[in-house]
Design an enzyme around this catalytic site. Structure first.
Site, PDB file in Angstrom:
ATOM      1  N   ILE A 181       0.841  -1.200   0.000  1.00 54.14           N
ATOM      2  CA  ILE A 181       0.000   0.000   0.000  1.00 54.14           C
ATOM      3  C   ILE A 181       0.876   1.249   0.000  1.00 54.14           C
ATOM      4  O   ILE A 181       0.543   2.254  -0.634  1.00 54.14           O
ATOM      5  CB  ILE A 181      -0.989  -0.040   1.176  1.00 54.14           C
ATOM      6  CG1 ILE A 181      -1.958  -1.191   0.918  1.00 54.14           C
ATOM      7  CG2 ILE A 181      -1.725   1.286   1.339  1.00 54.14           C
ATOM      8  CD1 ILE A 181      -2.967  -1.443   1.953  1.00 54.14           C
TER       9      ILE A 181
ATOM     10  N   PRO B 193      13.677  -0.200  17.369  1.00 52.34           N
ATOM     11  CA  PRO B 193      13.552  -1.163  16.263  1.00 52.34           C
ATOM     12  C   PRO B 193      13.884  -0.513  14.916  1.00 52.34           C
ATOM     13  O   PRO B 193      14.524  -1.133  14.062  1.00 52.34           O
ATOM     14  CB  PRO B 193      12.084  -1.592  16.319  1.00 52.34           C
ATOM     15  CG  PRO B 193      11.646  -1.318  17.726  1.00 52.34           C
ATOM     16  CD  PRO B 193      12.440  -0.130  18.185  1.00 52.34           C
ATOM     17  N   THR B 194      13.474   0.746  14.730  1.00 53.73           N
ATOM     18  CA  THR B 194      13.770   1.447  13.467  1.00 53.73           C
ATOM     19  C   THR B 194      15.271   1.668  13.323  1.00 53.73           C
ATOM     20  O   THR B 194      15.849   1.435  12.259  1.00 53.73           O
ATOM     21  CB  THR B 194      13.018   2.795  13.433  1.00 53.73           C
ATOM     22  OG1 THR B 194      11.629   2.500  13.430  1.00 53.73           O
ATOM     23  CG2 THR B 194      13.375   3.618  12.218  1.00 53.73           C
TER      24      THR B 194
ATOM     25  N   CYS C  42     -17.077 -17.308 -10.010  1.00 51.28           N
ATOM     26  CA  CYS C  42     -16.292 -18.485 -10.395  1.00 51.28           C
ATOM     27  C   CYS C  42     -16.845 -19.754  -9.746  1.00 51.28           C
ATOM     28  O   CYS C  42     -17.888 -20.241 -10.172  1.00 51.28           O
ATOM     29  CB  CYS C  42     -14.818 -18.239 -10.077  1.00 51.28           C
ATOM     30  SG  CYS C  42     -13.742 -19.216 -11.117  1.00 51.28           S
ATOM     31  N   LEU C  43     -16.213 -20.258  -8.682  1.00 44.75           N
ATOM     32  CA  LEU C  43     -16.799 -21.417  -8.004  1.00 44.75           C
ATOM     33  C   LEU C  43     -18.222 -21.075  -7.550  1.00 44.75           C
ATOM     34  O   LEU C  43     -19.093 -21.941  -7.502  1.00 44.75           O
ATOM     35  CB  LEU C  43     -15.943 -21.824  -6.799  1.00 44.75           C
ATOM     36  CG  LEU C  43     -16.454 -23.021  -5.997  1.00 44.75           C
ATOM     37  CD1 LEU C  43     -16.486 -24.290  -6.832  1.00 44.75           C
ATOM     38  CD2 LEU C  43     -15.602 -23.248  -4.753  1.00 44.75           C
TER      39      LEU C  43
ATOM     40  N   GLN D 223     -20.392 -21.873 -10.343  1.00 46.90           N
ATOM     41  CA  GLN D 223     -20.484 -23.330 -10.519  1.00 46.90           C
ATOM     42  C   GLN D 223     -21.426 -23.923  -9.472  1.00 46.90           C
ATOM     43  O   GLN D 223     -22.250 -24.790  -9.785  1.00 46.90           O
ATOM     44  CB  GLN D 223     -19.075 -23.931 -10.447  1.00 46.90           C
ATOM     45  CG  GLN D 223     -18.164 -23.387 -11.564  1.00 46.90           C
ATOM     46  CD  GLN D 223     -16.706 -23.820 -11.444  1.00 46.90           C
ATOM     47  OE1 GLN D 223     -16.310 -24.481 -10.494  1.00 46.90           O
ATOM     48  NE2 GLN D 223     -15.892 -23.423 -12.409  1.00 46.90           N
TER      49      GLN D 223
ATOM     50  N   ARG E 240     -10.529 -23.985 -14.088  1.00 46.75           N
ATOM     51  CA  ARG E 240     -10.402 -25.097 -15.039  1.00 46.75           C
ATOM     52  C   ARG E 240     -11.763 -25.612 -15.507  1.00 46.75           C
ATOM     53  O   ARG E 240     -11.886 -26.182 -16.572  1.00 46.75           O
ATOM     54  CB  ARG E 240      -9.718 -26.290 -14.369  1.00 46.75           C
ATOM     55  CG  ARG E 240      -8.286 -26.055 -14.013  1.00 46.75           C
ATOM     56  CD  ARG E 240      -7.659 -27.292 -13.373  1.00 46.75           C
ATOM     57  NE  ARG E 240      -6.569 -26.880 -12.523  1.00 46.75           N
ATOM     58  CZ  ARG E 240      -5.378 -26.486 -12.981  1.00 46.75           C
ATOM     59  NH1 ARG E 240      -5.141 -26.492 -14.265  1.00 46.75           N
ATOM     60  NH2 ARG E 240      -4.447 -26.100 -12.144  1.00 46.75           N
TER      61      ARG E 240
ATOM     62  N   HIS F 226     -13.696 -13.169 -12.715  1.00 46.60           N
ATOM     63  CA  HIS F 226     -13.486 -12.483 -11.434  1.00 46.60           C
ATOM     64  C   HIS F 226     -13.607 -10.966 -11.609  1.00 46.60           C
ATOM     65  O   HIS F 226     -12.600 -10.302 -11.868  1.00 46.60           O
ATOM     66  CB  HIS F 226     -12.097 -12.825 -10.885  1.00 46.60           C
ATOM     67  CG  HIS F 226     -11.989 -14.231 -10.408  1.00 46.60           C
ATOM     68  ND1 HIS F 226     -12.273 -14.595  -9.115  1.00 46.60           N
ATOM     69  CD2 HIS F 226     -11.666 -15.364 -11.069  1.00 46.60           C
ATOM     70  CE1 HIS F 226     -12.107 -15.900  -8.978  1.00 46.60           C
ATOM     71  NE2 HIS F 226     -11.739 -16.394 -10.155  1.00 46.60           N
TER      72      HIS F 226
ATOM     73  N   GLU G 155     -13.899  -8.764  -9.447  1.00 47.50           N
ATOM     74  CA  GLU G 155     -13.192  -8.034  -8.376  1.00 47.50           C
ATOM     75  C   GLU G 155     -11.776  -7.614  -8.785  1.00 47.50           C
ATOM     76  O   GLU G 155     -11.187  -6.727  -8.167  1.00 47.50           O
ATOM     77  CB  GLU G 155     -13.157  -8.875  -7.087  1.00 47.50           C
ATOM     78  CG  GLU G 155     -12.230 -10.087  -7.073  1.00 47.50           C
ATOM     79  CD  GLU G 155     -12.843 -11.352  -7.655  1.00 47.50           C
ATOM     80  OE1 GLU G 155     -13.806 -11.259  -8.441  1.00 47.50           O
ATOM     81  OE2 GLU G 155     -12.344 -12.459  -7.335  1.00 47.50           O
TER      82      GLU G 155
HETATM   83  N1  GLN Z   1     -12.276 -24.712  -8.712  1.00 45.40           N
HETATM   84  C1  GLN Z   1     -12.987 -24.093  -9.774  1.00 45.40           C
HETATM   85  C2  GLN Z   1     -12.302 -24.273 -11.123  1.00 45.40           C
HETATM   86  O1  GLN Z   1     -11.118 -24.533 -11.172  1.00 45.40           O
HETATM   87  C3  GLN Z   1     -13.234 -22.621  -9.507  1.00 45.40           C
HETATM   88  C4  GLN Z   1     -11.995 -21.807  -9.482  1.00 45.40           C
HETATM   89  C5  GLN Z   1     -12.202 -20.425  -8.929  1.00 45.40           C
HETATM   90  O2  GLN Z   1     -13.181 -20.196  -8.215  1.00 45.40           O
HETATM   91  N2  GLN Z   1     -11.296 -19.522  -9.152  1.00 45.40           N
HETATM   92  O3  GLN Z   1     -12.909 -24.121 -12.137  1.00 45.40           O
END
Ligand code: GLN
Length: 561
Positions: free
Chosen positions: A36, A208-209, A399-400, A403, A480, A525, A527
Site C-alpha cells: 500500500i 527497532p527502526t 467463479c466457483l 459453478q 479449469r 473475477h 473483483e
Molecule cells: N475450482 C474451480 C475451477 O477450477 C473454480 C476456481 C475459482 O473459483 N477460481 O474451475
C-alpha cells in the site's frame, strides 16, 4: 608516461538515465503494508503527471503464488495477460489505475529458473554460476526490463520480505549495486518501518527502526526516506531522534499512521510533503498534485448515508486477505452508492443445513459466494445459494460461486439430485460443471488454468446487460471447470438465464434467474478490475440491489408494526 584514459566501466550497464527508480524495503516486522505504501507513492507521482509503474520482487522459490494456498499467501491476483501474482499487484492496479503485466511480478523462483536455464544452455561459457554476480545481474535486468521503451518516468520496486531475512539478501545486494551504478539522483531507497507505542509505559520506541536501518547500512544501503508505521503522529523530538540515528533529515521521517481507510494513505503522506521530497531527491521537477478525486472518494467512504450487510460465504474466511480484491471492490462500490458495506464473514462449512443457513444469514442484505478450489465447504455454499434463490435475496456468485449456483439449480429446480461438478464427483450422472476438453490433457498445476482476460458477449435483455449497458466485455479468469453445455437447454427451460457467453469457445460466462430480483453469477473475477472511482459495474449494482432489499425489509417491518 602517457596516462590511459580511464575506462567507463558502467558503459554496458543498461540503466536508463531518464527513468528514476524507487526501491521500497520493509523492516522490523512483516505486514506493515509495503504494497500500500508503494501504491500510495505511485498515486502521488501519478497525480503530479508522472508516468509510473510498480513492480514486486518476492523472495520465495515458487515461480508465482498460483500454486500456494490462500491460507499461506492470501488472494492470487490475476493480470490481463494471465499472470498469477501477489495480492499487492491488486493494490498497485487499483491505486494507479494501470494494467500490470508479467514483468511487474518477480520471484526468486522466476529468477533462479531463468539463470539455471541459461546455465543448461551453456550461456555462461564455463563460468561458475553464483548468487553474485549471476543472480544479482538477473535481478538488475528485471528491474529495468519492466520499463519497455522507457515508457515510465518512475519505476517503483517493492522488495518483499523484511530486511535481515536470508532470502532477501540477493535483492538488497542487487539494489545496492543498481544504485551505485545508476547514480544517486536516479534512484532512492524508501524504508518502511515500525515505531511501536508501549502502552504500559506510555512510550514511543525508536530502537527497532534504528536497528532496521543499521541492518540496511551494514549492506551498503542508506535509506533516503523513512515511512514510520505508528498508531499516532510522532512529535518533533521523535522525528529528530530517528533522523539523527538513521542518518537522514527530519523532514524525510514520515508518519505512516493507522488510517481509517487505505485510500487515505496517499493524502496522509502528501500532507507531510512526501511527494515533493521524492521529486526533489530524484531531481524531478516539482509539480502540484491533483488529489481532488481521491479526497472526494475518501470522503464518500468515510461518510456514507446508508449501510448494508453482505455475507461472504467462503472457506478461507479466517484470512481476509484471501478475499482482498472482493473487499476492495465493496469499498469502491460502497463509495459510489453512498453506502457502507459491512461484510459478514460466514464460514461455509458452518452452513450445514437449511435451518443453520437461515439462522446465520437472516440479517444480511446480500449473499456473495466467492471463488475457491476443492470440495470442502461446497455443501454450505449450495445451501446459501438455495436460500438466496428461494427468498429473493440479492446474490452474487463468482467463479466457483457460479459453478455452485448451477449445481444448486440442477439439483433443486431441475430435480437432478446427483448433479455436481466433476471437480467434486467424477461419477455423477449429471456433470453440469465439467473440465474443458483441453484441460483433460493438462497435468501440471502451475499456470495451466484458463487465465487472464477473455472477451465475452452480453445477451441483450438480461440483467447482465442492464449492469454493463454494453454488449462487448472483457474480464479476467482463473479456473479449469466450465458450465457443461449438454444440460444447458433444459436448465434454461426451467428458468436459468444465460447473461453472457464466450462465443469463440462456446462457454457460459454469466448466469442469472428468471424469477429473482437480483441473482447474478459469473465465471470470471470482476473483483480484479474494480478501481478507485471506477467501481466494477457488477459490484456497484450488487450493492445497489442490497440497499434496495434492505430498505424494502425495513419498510415491511414498519408496515407490520
Ligand atoms: N475450482 C474451480 C475451477 O477450477 C473454480 C476456481 C475459482 O473459483 N477460481 O474451475
Amino acid at each position: 608516461m602517457i596516462l590511459k584514459k580511464p575506462k567507463n566501466i558502467w558503459k554496458n550497464m543498461k540503466t536508463d538515465k531518464t527513468t528514476k527508480y524507487i526501491f521500497v524495503t520493509g523492516g522490523v516486522i512483516s505486514g506493515l503494508g509495503k504494497g500500500i505504501a508503494c501504491a500510495s507513492i505511485g498515486y502521488l507521482l501519478k497525480s503530479r503527471g508522472f508516468k509510473v509503474t510498480i513492480q514486486k520482487f518476492d523472495p520465495y522459490i515458487n515461480i508465482d503464488p498460483g500454486t500456494m494456498s490462500p491460507f499461506q499467501h492470501g488472494e492470487v491476483f490475476v493480470l490481463e495477460d494471465g499472470s498469477e501474482t501477489d495480492l499487492d499487484l491488486g493494490h498497485y492496479e487499483r491505486f494507479i489505475d494501470e494494467n500490470m503485466n508479467s514483468r511487474n511480478s518477480n520471484t526468486s523462483g522466476k529468477i533462479y529458473y531463468e539463470v539455471i536455464n541459461r546455465e543448461r544452455r551453456g550461456d555462461y561459457l564455463g563460468a561458475t554460476v553464483q548468487v553474485i554476480p549471476h543472480i544479482t545481474d538477473e535481478i538488475k535486468r528485471r528491474i529495468t526490463a519492466v520499463n519497455v521503451n522507457s515508457a515510465y518516468d518512475v519505476v517503483i520496486c517493492e522488495i518483499g520480505g523484511t530486511v535481515g531475512d536470508i532470502e532477501s539478501q540477493p535483492f538488497l545486494e542487487a539494489i545496492r549495486q543498481f544504485r551505485f551504478e545508476s547514480g544517486r539522483s536516479n534512484c532512492i531507497n524508501v524504508h518502511l518501518t515500525l515505531v511501536p507505542y508501549i502502552e504500559t509505559s506510555g512510550e514511543i520506541k525508536t530502537k527497532p527502526t534504528q536497528h532496521s536501518v543499521m541492518r540496511l547500512r551494514e549492506i551498503g544501503i542508506q535509506p533516503d526516506i523513512l515511512l514510520c508505521r505508528s498508531k499516532f503522529h510522532l512529535d518533533e523530538s521523535i522525528h529528530k531522534k530517528i533522523a539523527l540515528f538513521c542518518n537522514v533529515m527530519p523532514e524525510v521521517v514520515i508518519d505512516a499512521i493507522d488510517a481509517e481507510t487505505i485510500y487515505e494513505i496517499p493524502l496522509i503522506f502528501d500532507q507531510q510533503r512526501l511527494g515533493d521530497q521524492i521529486t526533489d531527491l530524484l531531481n524531478l521537477p516539482r509539480r502540484k498534485p491533483d488529489l481532488k478525486d481521491l479526497e472526494e472518494f475518501v470522503q464518500a467512504i468515510k461518510n456514507p448515508r446508508d449501510e448494508v450487510n453482505i455475507a461472504i460465504c467462503g472457506k478461507y474466511t479466517q484470512l481476509h486477505d484471501a478475499y482482498k480484491s472482493i473487499i476492495e471492490s465493496f469499498n469502491h462500490a460502497g463509495a459510489e452508492n453512498n453506502t457502507r458495506v459491512n461484510i459478514v464473514w460466514i464460514e461455509s462449512e458452518d452452513l450445514t443445513n437449511d435451518s443453520e443457513t437461515v439462522n446465520k444469514l437472516k440479517n444480511v442484505d446480500g449473499i456473495l459466494v466467492p471463488g475457491g478450489f476443492g470440495e470442502r465447504g461446497v455443501k454450505g455454499k449450495i445451501n446459501a445459494i438455495k436460500l438466496a434463490r428461494e427468498n429473493g435475496i440479492p446474490f452474487l456468485g463468482i467463479c466457483l460461486g457460479l459453478q455452485c449456483a448451477v449445481v444448486e439449480f440442477a439439483r433443486n429446480v431441475c430435480g437432478w439430485k446427483d448433479a455436481d461438478s466433476t471437480e467434486f464427483n467424477e461419477n455423477t450422472q449429471h456433470p453440469v460443471i465439467d473440465l474443458m476438453e483441453e484441460q483433460k490433457r493438462v497435468f501440471n498445476k502451475g499456470g495451466t488454468m484458463r487465465l487472464g482476460a477473455y472477451a465475452a458477449e452480453v445477451v441483450p435483455g438480461t440483467l447482465a446487460y442492464e449492469i454493463y449497458k454494453n454488449k462487448q466485455i472483457s474480464e479476467r479468469h482463473r479456473h479449469r471447470y466450465e458450465v457443461n453445455n449438454t444440460y444447458l437447454a433444459e436448465m434454461v427451460k426451467a428458468g436459468l438465464v444465460v447473461g453472457a457467453v464466450n462465443k469463440e469457445l462456446n462457454l457460459v460466462e454469466m448466469i442469472e434467474l428468471k424469477n429473482h430480483p437480483w441473482f447474478v453469477a459469473c465465471q470470471f473475477h470482476p473483483e480484479m478490475k474494480s478501481r478507485i472511482n471506477k467501481a466494477h459495474p457488477i459490484f456497484r449494482e450488487f450493492v445497489r440491489a442490497a440497499r434496495k432489499y434492505h430498505n424494502q425489509k425495513a419498510e415491511n417491518a414498519r408496515s407490520q408494526s
